[in-house]
Design a protein around this motif. Sequence first.
Motif, mmCIF file in Angstrom:
data_model
loop_
_atom_site.group_PDB
_atom_site.id
_atom_site.type_symbol
_atom_site.label_atom_id
_atom_site.label_comp_id
_atom_site.label_asym_id
_atom_site.label_seq_id
_atom_site.Cartn_x
_atom_site.Cartn_y
_atom_site.Cartn_z
ATOM 1 N N ILE A 1 55.477 52.650 16.552
ATOM 2 C CA ILE A 1 55.159 52.251 17.923
ATOM 3 C C ILE A 1 55.878 53.208 18.870
ATOM 4 O O ILE A 1 57.069 53.477 18.709
ATOM 5 N N ASP A 2 55.142 53.710 19.831
ATOM 6 C CA ASP A 2 55.721 54.541 20.890
ATOM 7 C C ASP A 2 55.998 53.614 22.071
ATOM 8 O O ASP A 2 55.067 53.016 22.617
ATOM 9 N N ALA A 3 57.268 53.448 22.450
ATOM 10 C CA ALA A 3 57.615 52.461 23.484
ATOM 11 C C ALA A 3 58.724 52.962 24.405
ATOM 12 O O ALA A 3 59.802 52.363 24.496
ATOM 13 N N PRO A 4 58.492 54.062 25.128
ATOM 14 C CA PRO A 4 59.527 54.560 26.046
ATOM 15 C C PRO A 4 59.788 53.573 27.177
ATOM 16 O O PRO A 4 58.901 52.804 27.563
ATOM 17 N N VAL A 5 61.012 53.613 27.690
ATOM 18 C CA VAL A 5 61.392 52.695 28.763
ATOM 19 C C VAL A 5 61.488 53.439 30.088
ATOM 20 O O VAL A 5 61.805 54.627 30.135
ATOM 21 N N SER A 6 61.212 52.722 31.152
ATOM 22 C CA SER A 6 61.399 53.243 32.500
ATOM 23 C C SER A 6 62.477 52.403 33.170
ATOM 24 O O SER A 6 62.385 51.172 33.203
ATOM 25 N N GLY A 7 63.497 53.075 33.675
ATOM 26 C CA GLY A 7 64.629 52.379 34.270
ATOM 27 C C GLY A 7 65.912 53.097 33.906
ATOM 28 O O GLY A 7 65.921 53.981 33.054
ATOM 29 N N SER A 8 66.998 52.701 34.539
ATOM 30 C CA SER A 8 68.283 53.349 34.307
ATOM 31 C C SER A 8 69.286 52.334 33.765
ATOM 32 O O SER A 8 68.913 51.258 33.295
ATOM 33 N N LYS A 9 70.565 52.677 33.845
ATOM 34 C CA LYS A 9 71.613 51.870 33.219
ATOM 35 C C LYS A 9 71.639 50.426 33.725
ATOM 36 O O LYS A 9 71.715 49.486 32.925
ATOM 37 N N ASN A 10 71.573 50.234 35.044
ATOM 38 C CA ASN A 10 71.663 48.874 35.582
ATOM 39 C C ASN A 10 70.521 47.971 35.121
ATOM 40 O O ASN A 10 70.763 46.848 34.667
ATOM 41 N N PRO A 11 69.246 48.411 35.228
ATOM 42 C CA PRO A 11 68.168 47.580 34.687
ATOM 43 C C PRO A 11 68.302 47.335 33.181
ATOM 44 O O PRO A 11 67.937 46.261 32.695
ATOM 45 N N ALA A 12 68.827 48.328 32.456
ATOM 46 C CA ALA A 12 69.035 48.139 31.014
ATOM 47 C C ALA A 12 70.048 47.028 30.767
ATOM 48 O O ALA A 12 69.864 46.173 29.884
ATOM 49 N N GLU A 13 71.124 47.012 31.548
ATOM 50 C CA GLU A 13 72.142 45.970 31.403
ATOM 51 C C GLU A 13 71.595 44.594 31.768
ATOM 52 O O GLU A 13 71.955 43.587 31.146
ATOM 53 N N ASP A 14 70.711 44.562 32.762
ATOM 54 C CA ASP A 14 70.162 43.289 33.242
ATOM 55 C C ASP A 14 68.949 42.819 32.444
ATOM 56 O O ASP A 14 68.396 41.747 32.725
#
Length: 285
Positions: free
Chosen positions: A115-128
């Motif tokens: 599965i190809d599943a790249p994420v969009s967002g930075s450190k803060n959204p990742a933490e939240d």
Amino acid sequence: MRIGFVGIGVMGKPMATNILKSGYELMCYNRTKEKISDLKDKGALVADSVEELIEWSDTIIFMLTTPEIIESTLIKNIKNLNIYKDKTIINMGTISPSFSIKLSQELSKYDARYIDAPVSGSKNPAEDGKLIILTSGDQELVKLHNSVFESMGDKITYCGEIPKASMIKLSVNLLILHMMEGFSEMINFAKKGDIDLNSLFEIVLSSQVSNDLYKMKYKNYISEEFPVQGSVKNGIKDLTLIMKTANETGAYIPLTALNHQMYLKAKDLGYEEEDFSAIIKVLEK
């Protein structure tokens, strides 16, 4: 479902933490073991090798930085590639569409699903747990993993067959990197005209060009401090992938070529590890 996670960095660590919080059995691997210590304290298992992690896991997620590192970690350094049989492998980093196809084809030789599943967002959204996750591949296989994705993100979008997710991710990053460079040029231009930045931002952030990125970054320019959410180094990596993909597809993107040179100059000036909003320092030189 047993989840293996390879790559416990700025993004990988909070993503793995949220998987663990959601109740999944989790095993982690990172070349730098110190980065995993607090995950271990929270209940994650720590693998001594990638092979150990693959054999233990049902699904392996990797969040690695470059095609070279991905290929060496997941393919070249694995002595017995048959351990991938019946495993699901999920890429969540930013890679080129052509490399995503190559990886899918390589893993299929060993009866692994991809599965190809790249994420969009930075450190803060990742933490939240509020990343945007783009998925492509077999739709039923993706659906089986949606609960895993939902532990890390609040918007999961199915994009179609491989490598559509990676192509959309690079398209979005192209725009974000232009937005940051344009924002920096505006600020540098205004400062040269002796404009107070607080007054400038009051106008910009209440106008039609206001957006979440500018609202998040404008304080960096006032304080002249650039805490890392997304680094210049990663910007260079993404722009290099974008230029490579444009060459492969025949897309004409002249502004991106210029922006690429700006980020390379930021690296030459020693700003590689700073937040990508530090691109303004190149303009101020």
